[in-house]
Design a protein around this motif. Structure first.
Motif, PDB file in Angstrom:
ATOM      1  N   ARG A  89       6.333 -19.745 -22.254  1.00 18.76           N
ATOM      2  CA  ARG A  89       7.669 -20.534 -22.883  1.00 18.76           C
ATOM      3  C   ARG A  89       8.617 -19.733 -23.846  1.00 18.76           C
ATOM      4  NH1 ARG A  89       8.528 -25.191 -26.306  1.00 18.76           N
ATOM      5  NH2 ARG A  89      10.495 -26.306 -25.524  1.00 18.76           N
ATOM      6  N   ARG A  90       7.918 -19.309 -24.856  1.00 25.91           N
ATOM      7  CA  ARG A  90       8.448 -18.581 -26.110  1.00 25.91           C
ATOM      8  C   ARG A  90       9.429 -17.170 -25.690  1.00 25.91           C
ATOM      9  NH1 ARG A  90       3.998 -18.549 -30.953  1.00 25.91           N
ATOM     10  NH2 ARG A  90       3.753 -20.951 -30.926  1.00 25.91           N
ATOM     11  N   CYS A  91       8.917 -16.790 -24.426  1.00 22.82           N
ATOM     12  CA  CYS A  91       9.804 -15.603 -23.650  1.00 22.82           C
ATOM     13  C   CYS A  91      10.650 -15.695 -22.634  1.00 22.82           C
ATOM     14  CB  CYS A  91       8.399 -14.601 -23.106  1.00 22.82           C
ATOM     15  SG  CYS A  91       7.335 -14.207 -24.439  1.00 22.82           S
ATOM     16  N   LYS A  92      10.454 -17.048 -22.417  1.00 22.47           N
ATOM     17  CA  LYS A  92      11.925 -17.661 -21.162  1.00 22.47           C
ATOM     18  C   LYS A  92      12.724 -18.285 -21.885  1.00 22.47           C
ATOM     19  CE  LYS A  92       8.886 -16.574 -17.684  1.00 22.47           C
ATOM     20  NZ  LYS A  92       9.026 -15.411 -16.832  1.00 22.47           N
ATOM     21  N   PRO A  93      13.948 -18.190 -21.033  1.00 27.56           N
ATOM     22  CA  PRO A  93      15.421 -18.862 -21.495  1.00 27.56           C
ATOM     23  C   PRO A  93      15.054 -20.480 -21.524  1.00 27.56           C
ATOM     24  CG  PRO A  93      15.588 -17.740 -19.327  1.00 27.56           C
ATOM     25  CD  PRO A  93      14.513 -17.297 -19.875  1.00 27.56           C
ATOM     26  N   ARG A  94      15.512 -21.220 -22.425  1.00 27.95           N
ATOM     27  CA  ARG A  94      15.132 -22.468 -22.430  1.00 27.95           C
ATOM     28  C   ARG A  94      15.974 -23.323 -21.507  1.00 27.95           C
ATOM     29  NH1 ARG A  94      12.274 -23.836 -27.155  1.00 27.95           N
ATOM     30  NH2 ARG A  94      10.848 -22.443 -27.735  1.00 27.95           N
TER      31      ARG A  94
END
Length: 252
Positions: free
Chosen positions: A127-132
């Motif tokens: 999730r930290r590397c994906k667009p929110r």
């Protein structure tokens, strides 16, 4: 929630849904009562293994029996025996109010079942590397430990917590297949690192029981060596019939 329903049609979404359906099929089978409600994921028969006579699907939109807001459920207080909230807390801006409503509508000893995305997992790391703004990474990702604390403050006692989806959240099926061993070994080697958690809680109502006083303890005991005087009799107290007691002689 509509965006979540669309994401569940993707290969990764189907991977998650298959494991959650298997969990609910087992979890709801032994829950008894009269009224059961599933809020969210209306296209999925999460209550299909439950045997309660009245079952309902609720949601904010879609093919549901009742359209409502999870923070304001249109059910009477203490009227539901079972309530399912699949990923509802993940996609609401008022998770505390949703839990308060769940506690309100459940009967004493009623059951609440919640699923959510686990931040302490490979899913939380991805999730930290994906667009929110992309599903499912826009979810709240509430830690299961924090959710249990919220539940206990409301009198909802966590009874069981299971983790699902241990493999990395790859979109391609071929890549997920290579990491399939993690699904088989996850529950043994890293049991708290599943990408999805499922918590089952029971509503506890602390009762109060009145204790009657033990009047025998409050009645004064008779004096040693003296027999109790019958009720209503006047005059001196009769001496004891104990032969060891000293005799009482009349003095001249």
């Amino acid at each position: 929630m509509p965006a979540l329903n669309s994401w569940l049609d993707t290969p990764l979404g189907q991977h998650v849904l298959a494991r959650e359906q298997a969990y609910f099929d087992q979890a709801v089978a032994d829950v008894f009562g009269y009224h059961a409600v599933q809020f969210g994921l209306p296209d999925q028969p999460l209550l299909r293994e439950n045997r309660m006579p009245w079952r309902c699907r609720a949601g904010e939109s879609g093919a549901v029996d009742v359209t409502c807001d999870p923070a304001a459920l249109p059910f009477a207080s203490q009227s539901l025996d079972l309530l399912l909230l699949p990923h509802v807390l993940d996609f609401t801006s008022h998770p505390h109010q949703v839990l308060r409503e769940a506690e309100r509508v459940l009967v004493p000893e009623g059951r609440l079942m919640v699923t959510g995305f686990n931040p302490i997992s490979l899913w939380g790391l991805a999730r930290r590397c994906k667009p929110r703004d992309v599903m499912p990474w826009r979810a709240n990702f509430i830690a299961p430990g924090r959710l249990k604390d919220w539940m206990q403050l409301l009198g909802l006692e966590p009874a069981d917590c299971q983790h699902l989806c241990y493999a990395p959240p790859f979109e391609r099926e071929a890549w997920r297949a290579r990491w399939g061993f993690m699904e088989r070994l996850g529950a043994r080697w890293w049991p708290l690192a599943g990408g999805v958690y499922a918590i089952s809680a029971v509503k506890r109502v602390r009762g109060m029981r009145l204790l009657a006083p033990r009047w025998s303890l409050l009645t004064p005991a008779p004096l040693a060596g003296v027999a109790a005087r019958p009720a209503g009799q006047r005059g001196a107290v009769s001496p004891s019939l104990n032969p060891k007691a000293p005799s009482m002689k009349q003095t001249e």
